[in-house]
Design a protein around this motif. Structure first.
Motif, mmCIF file in Angstrom:
data_model
loop_
_atom_site.group_PDB
_atom_site.id
_atom_site.type_symbol
_atom_site.label_atom_id
_atom_site.label_comp_id
_atom_site.label_asym_id
_atom_site.label_seq_id
_atom_site.Cartn_x
_atom_site.Cartn_y
_atom_site.Cartn_z
ATOM 1 N N TRP A 1 0.848 -1.205 0.000
ATOM 2 C CA TRP A 1 0.000 0.000 0.000
ATOM 3 C C TRP A 1 0.874 1.241 0.000
ATOM 4 O O TRP A 1 1.815 1.311 0.774
ATOM 5 C CB TRP A 1 -0.904 0.010 1.226
ATOM 6 N N PRO A 2 0.585 2.213 -0.804
ATOM 7 C CA PRO A 2 -0.468 2.343 -1.820
ATOM 8 C C PRO A 2 0.039 2.090 -3.235
ATOM 9 O O PRO A 2 -0.569 2.531 -4.199
ATOM 10 C CB PRO A 2 -0.881 3.799 -1.657
ATOM 11 N N LEU B 1 -5.066 4.580 7.731
ATOM 12 C CA LEU B 1 -5.403 5.083 6.405
ATOM 13 C C LEU B 1 -6.294 6.322 6.471
ATOM 14 O O LEU B 1 -6.194 7.207 5.631
ATOM 15 C CB LEU B 1 -6.099 3.998 5.583
ATOM 16 N N PHE C 1 -11.079 0.384 0.813
ATOM 17 C CA PHE C 1 -10.344 1.617 0.558
ATOM 18 C C PHE C 1 -9.837 1.643 -0.880
ATOM 19 O O PHE C 1 -9.511 0.605 -1.446
ATOM 20 C CB PHE C 1 -9.125 1.738 1.474
ATOM 21 N N SER C 2 -9.725 2.863 -1.432
ATOM 22 C CA SER C 2 -9.073 3.086 -2.718
ATOM 23 C C SER C 2 -8.014 4.150 -2.530
ATOM 24 O O SER C 2 -8.124 5.009 -1.643
ATOM 25 C CB SER C 2 -10.064 3.589 -3.777
ATOM 26 N N TYR C 3 -7.023 4.093 -3.369
ATOM 27 C CA TYR C 3 -5.981 5.107 -3.370
ATOM 28 C C TYR C 3 -5.931 5.698 -4.769
ATOM 29 O O TYR C 3 -5.859 4.966 -5.751
ATOM 30 C CB TYR C 3 -4.628 4.492 -3.007
ATOM 31 N N GLU D 1 -2.761 13.219 -3.550
ATOM 32 C CA GLU D 1 -2.882 11.807 -3.205
ATOM 33 C C GLU D 1 -4.085 11.682 -2.291
ATOM 34 O O GLU D 1 -4.219 12.460 -1.345
ATOM 35 C CB GLU D 1 -1.629 11.322 -2.473
ATOM 36 N N THR E 1 -6.685 8.912 -0.137
ATOM 37 C CA THR E 1 -7.193 7.639 0.328
ATOM 38 C C THR E 1 -8.696 7.805 0.478
ATOM 39 O O THR E 1 -9.156 8.735 1.142
ATOM 40 C CB THR E 1 -6.564 7.245 1.677
#
Length: 150
Positions: free
Chosen positions: A87-88, A110, A128-130, A137, A139
């Motif tokens: 991650w990420p 996060l 979660f998405s990044y 940036e 999260t």
């Protein structure tokens, strides 16, 4: 990158801890959450699972194509899980089937950059998405679903 944290479903009490099996309710929770996840998971999602029996049974409700790793086991840390998931920076999606309080610590790190921890209900997922662009940036918490909601 997508990172999905899935806490194992409800398990029996007992010893040794790693041998505890899912209860009937836990098996139903795992099945219901797996049915919700199947059409939503990106193709080629990498699934990392604790070696504990209850986590293995939870993951098996979804697929038998997963890797068992101590990096997400009962004695791991949030930092070890994030490192194992890369991650990420990982290009693919990662589903982690693990334990509380560590998954709650991952979620807290996060969302609010600390390891205070959140409580993740048995059998629940936090997704979660990044996203990264030239100057930002982000999260993104996409979903929090408990098994009684699916």
């Amino acid at each position: 990158m997508e990172l999905i944290l899935w806490r194992h479903a409800e398990a029996e009490d007992g010893f040794p801890d790693t041998a505890r099996k899912l209860t009937e309710k836990g098996l139903k929770q795992a099945h219901n959450m797996a049915q919700w996840l199947k059409p939503r998971l990106p193709k080629n999602t990498r699934i990392m699972v604790s070696s504990a029996k209850r986590a293995q049974q939870t993951a098996l409700a979804l697929s038998n194509h997963f890797e068992t790793t101590q990096e997400v086991g009962t004695s791991t840390t949030a930092d070890r899980i994030l490192a194992a998931a890369n991650w990420p920076y990982e290009e693919s999606s990662i589903l982690v089937v693990g334990h509380q309080p560590t998954l709650g610590n991952v979620a807290a790190s996060l969302i609010c950059q600390n390891h205070a921890g959140f409580s993740i209900k048995k059998g629940a997922i936090w997704w979660f998405s990044y996203k990264q662009s030239a100057d930002t940036e982000n999260t993104i918490l996409r979903a929090v679903i408990s098994p009684d909601m699916v």
